[in-house]
Design an enzyme around this catalytic site. Structure first.
Site, PDB file in Angstrom:
ATOM      1  N   ASP A 150      39.384  95.281 147.191  1.00 10.00           N
ATOM      2  CA  ASP A 150      40.407  94.291 147.525  1.00 10.00           C
ATOM      3  C   ASP A 150      39.855  92.951 147.050  1.00 10.00           C
ATOM      4  OD1 ASP A 150      41.960  92.313 148.672  1.00 10.00           O
ATOM      5  OD2 ASP A 150      42.269  93.407 150.554  1.00 10.00           O
ATOM      6  N   VAL A 151      40.486  92.375 146.034  1.00  8.04           N
ATOM      7  CA  VAL A 151      39.929  91.163 145.411  1.00  8.04           C
ATOM      8  C   VAL A 151      39.893  89.960 146.349  1.00  8.04           C
ATOM      9  CG1 VAL A 151      40.499  91.789 143.025  1.00  8.04           C
ATOM     10  CG2 VAL A 151      42.173  90.507 144.399  1.00  8.04           C
TER      11      VAL A 151
ATOM     12  N   TYR B  19      54.800  83.056 144.726  1.00 11.52           N
ATOM     13  CA  TYR B  19      54.309  83.668 143.476  1.00 11.52           C
ATOM     14  C   TYR B  19      54.065  82.595 142.414  1.00 11.52           C
ATOM     15  CZ  TYR B  19      54.026  86.771 139.442  1.00 11.52           C
ATOM     16  OH  TYR B  19      53.607  87.431 138.306  1.00 11.52           O
TER      17      TYR B  19
HETATM   18  N1  NAD Z   1      55.121  92.778 135.302  1.00 13.79           N
HETATM   19  C1  NAD Z   1      55.463  91.545 134.979  1.00 13.79           C
HETATM   20  O1  NAD Z   1      56.590  91.276 134.573  1.00 13.79           O
HETATM   21  C2  NAD Z   1      54.454  90.427 135.080  1.00 13.79           C
HETATM   22  C3  NAD Z   1      54.778  89.195 134.494  1.00 13.79           C
HETATM   23  C4  NAD Z   1      53.857  88.153 134.584  1.00 13.79           C
HETATM   24  C5  NAD Z   1      52.659  88.333 135.226  1.00 13.79           C
HETATM   25  N2  NAD Z   1      52.368  89.551 135.791  1.00 13.79           N
HETATM   26  C6  NAD Z   1      51.069  89.682 136.451  1.00 13.79           C
HETATM   27  O2  NAD Z   1      50.344  90.742 135.870  1.00 13.79           O
HETATM   28  C7  NAD Z   1      49.422  91.257 136.839  1.00 13.79           C
HETATM   29  C8  NAD Z   1      49.584  92.770 136.902  1.00 13.79           C
HETATM   30  O3  NAD Z   1      50.903  93.051 137.342  1.00 13.79           O
HETATM   31  P1  NAD Z   1      51.667  94.416 137.029  1.00 13.79           P
HETATM   32  O4  NAD Z   1      53.044  94.048 136.652  1.00 13.79           O
HETATM   33  O5  NAD Z   1      50.852  95.261 136.150  1.00 13.79           O
HETATM   34  O6  NAD Z   1      51.758  95.004 138.517  1.00 13.79           O
HETATM   35  P2  NAD Z   1      51.405  96.434 139.141  1.00 13.79           P
HETATM   36  O7  NAD Z   1      51.915  96.369 140.530  1.00 13.79           O
HETATM   37  O8  NAD Z   1      51.883  97.514 138.240  1.00 13.79           O
HETATM   38  O9  NAD Z   1      49.805  96.440 139.146  1.00 13.79           O
HETATM   39  C9  NAD Z   1      49.076  95.587 139.983  1.00 13.79           C
HETATM   40  C10 NAD Z   1      47.827  96.300 140.440  1.00 13.79           C
HETATM   41  O10 NAD Z   1      47.075  95.402 141.271  1.00 13.79           O
HETATM   42  C11 NAD Z   1      46.588  96.132 142.364  1.00 13.79           C
HETATM   43  N3  NAD Z   1      46.315  95.244 143.499  1.00 13.79           N
HETATM   44  C12 NAD Z   1      47.216  94.618 144.304  1.00 13.79           C
HETATM   45  N4  NAD Z   1      46.577  93.915 145.243  1.00 13.79           N
HETATM   46  C13 NAD Z   1      45.248  94.093 145.033  1.00 13.79           C
HETATM   47  C14 NAD Z   1      44.083  93.605 145.660  1.00 13.79           C
HETATM   48  N5  NAD Z   1      44.155  92.816 146.759  1.00 13.79           N
HETATM   49  N6  NAD Z   1      42.874  93.953 145.165  1.00 13.79           N
HETATM   50  C15 NAD Z   1      42.797  94.763 144.079  1.00 13.79           C
HETATM   51  N7  NAD Z   1      43.864  95.273 143.453  1.00 13.79           N
HETATM   52  C16 NAD Z   1      45.084  94.928 143.912  1.00 13.79           C
HETATM   53  C17 NAD Z   1      47.678  97.138 142.681  1.00 13.79           C
HETATM   54  O11 NAD Z   1      47.202  98.223 143.466  1.00 13.79           O
HETATM   55  C18 NAD Z   1      48.118  97.555 141.286  1.00 13.79           C
HETATM   56  O12 NAD Z   1      47.373  98.652 140.816  1.00 13.79           O
HETATM   57  C19 NAD Z   1      49.749  90.555 138.160  1.00 13.79           C
HETATM   58  O13 NAD Z   1      48.872  89.456 138.325  1.00 13.79           O
HETATM   59  C20 NAD Z   1      51.152  90.034 137.912  1.00 13.79           C
HETATM   60  O14 NAD Z   1      51.442  88.919 138.703  1.00 13.79           O
HETATM   61  C21 NAD Z   1      53.229  90.597 135.722  1.00 13.79           C
END
Ligand code: NAD
Length: 250
Positions: free
Chosen positions: A62-63, A155
């Site tokens: 957990d980061v 967010y």
């Molecule tokens: N999908 C999009 O459209 C998008 C756009 C811009 C930015 N992002 C960013 O990209 C990053 C990845 O998002 P994604 O879309 O792949 O989401 P996702 O939900 O598919 O993956 C996120 C991962 O982070 C893990 N996670 C959550 N809380 C955690 C914690 N406290 N400690 C460790 N791991 C944790 C989850 O278990 C999951 O495996 C995030 O920072 C998100 O904000 C996503």
């Protein structure tokens, strides 16, 4: 191979963008420590990478927890003997205006998205400074680096923080040979977005942007690879938008 003999920690590696990054870094020659709260998906991802011939381990993390973050860095150094790259991919999304956002929800999103990147960076930097090199790649977002959007106060604030944390670390550690950059994805087809919107909403959402489609996690991983690799040796403090033209017209 663009990351030969490199060692990387990838947080959020069990899903979406982090998973694509872990796979791509491993395919490019890096030994990868996958870290995520989701143990079963993280172990499955690690096994896929190993089955494809890559070097990888998984650790539950957990980061937002400083003790766990410290242990992951120690374990990475013990397993792989070095550490060159940190990809801060762990993130969560909640929607709501300030009035609709509870204090608990606000605190959690800041703790994961912003404090998580701070804690992981703080834990890897002593080793990187001692070695005089390293690359940190954060994940901001088009929303939060370039503009805000409606109904996502917590967010957007967390990603605004990541943007300026990235620039501030870039300035502070440039003379130590450490580069700090961020990828800023536009809407990307991951479980995060699929949980938040129905397929119809996603389709309509994607059509509002110049390329008319969602990004794919591997397209974000390609940009993260560039920033993590020596190809970006003179790039630091950069917000690399990977968004199909979204920010070009905002
Ligand atoms: N999908 C999009 O459209 C998008 C756009 C811009 C930015 N992002 C960013 O990209 C990053 C990845 O998002 P994604 O879309 O792949 O989401 P996702 O939900 O598919 O993956 C996120 C991962 O982070 C893990 N996670 C959550 N809380 C955690 C914690 N406290 N400690 C460790 N791991 C944790 C989850 O278990 C999951 O495996 C995030 O920072 C998100 O904000 C996503």
């Amino acid at each position: 191979m663009r990351l030969p003999a490199k060692v990387a920690i990838v947080t959020g590696a069990a899903s979406g963008i982090g998973l694509a990054v872990a796979k791509r870094f491993a395919a490019e020659g890096a030994a990868v420590m996958l870290a995520d709260t989701s143990e079963s998906a993280g172990v499955a991802a690690m096994e896929q990478i190993v089955a494809a011939g890559g070097r990888a381990k998984f650790v539950r993390l957990d980061v937002s927890r400083p003790d766990e973050v410290k242990q992951v860095v120690e374990r990475t150094l013990a397993e792989f003997g070095d550490l060159h790259i940190l990809f801060n991919g762990a993130g969560i999304l909640t929607y709501g205006t300030v009035l609709e956002t509870t204090l608990e929800a606000w605190q959690r999103i800041i703790a994961v998205n912003l404090t998580g990147a701070f804690l992981c960076s703080k834990a890897v930097l002593p080793h990187m400074v001692a070695k005089g090199r390293g690359a940190i790649v954060n994940v901001s977002s088009t929303t939060g680096s370039h503009d805000a959007c409606a109904h996502a106060a917590a967010y957007v604030s967390s990603k605004g923080g990541v943007t300026l944390l990235t620039r501030s670390m870039a300035i502070d550690f440039a003379k130590h040979g450490i580069r700090v950059n961020a990828v800023c994805p536009g809407p990307t087809d991951t479980p995060m977005l699929r949980k938040a919107l129905t397929p119809e909403q996603l389709d309509a959402f994607a059509k509002t942007y110049p390329m008319g489609r969602l990004g794919r996690p591997d397209e974000i991983a390609a940009a993260a690879l560039f920033l993590a690799s020596d190809d970006a040796s003179f790039v630091t403090g950069e917000m690399l938008h990977v968004d199909g033209g979204q920010t070009a017209e905002v």
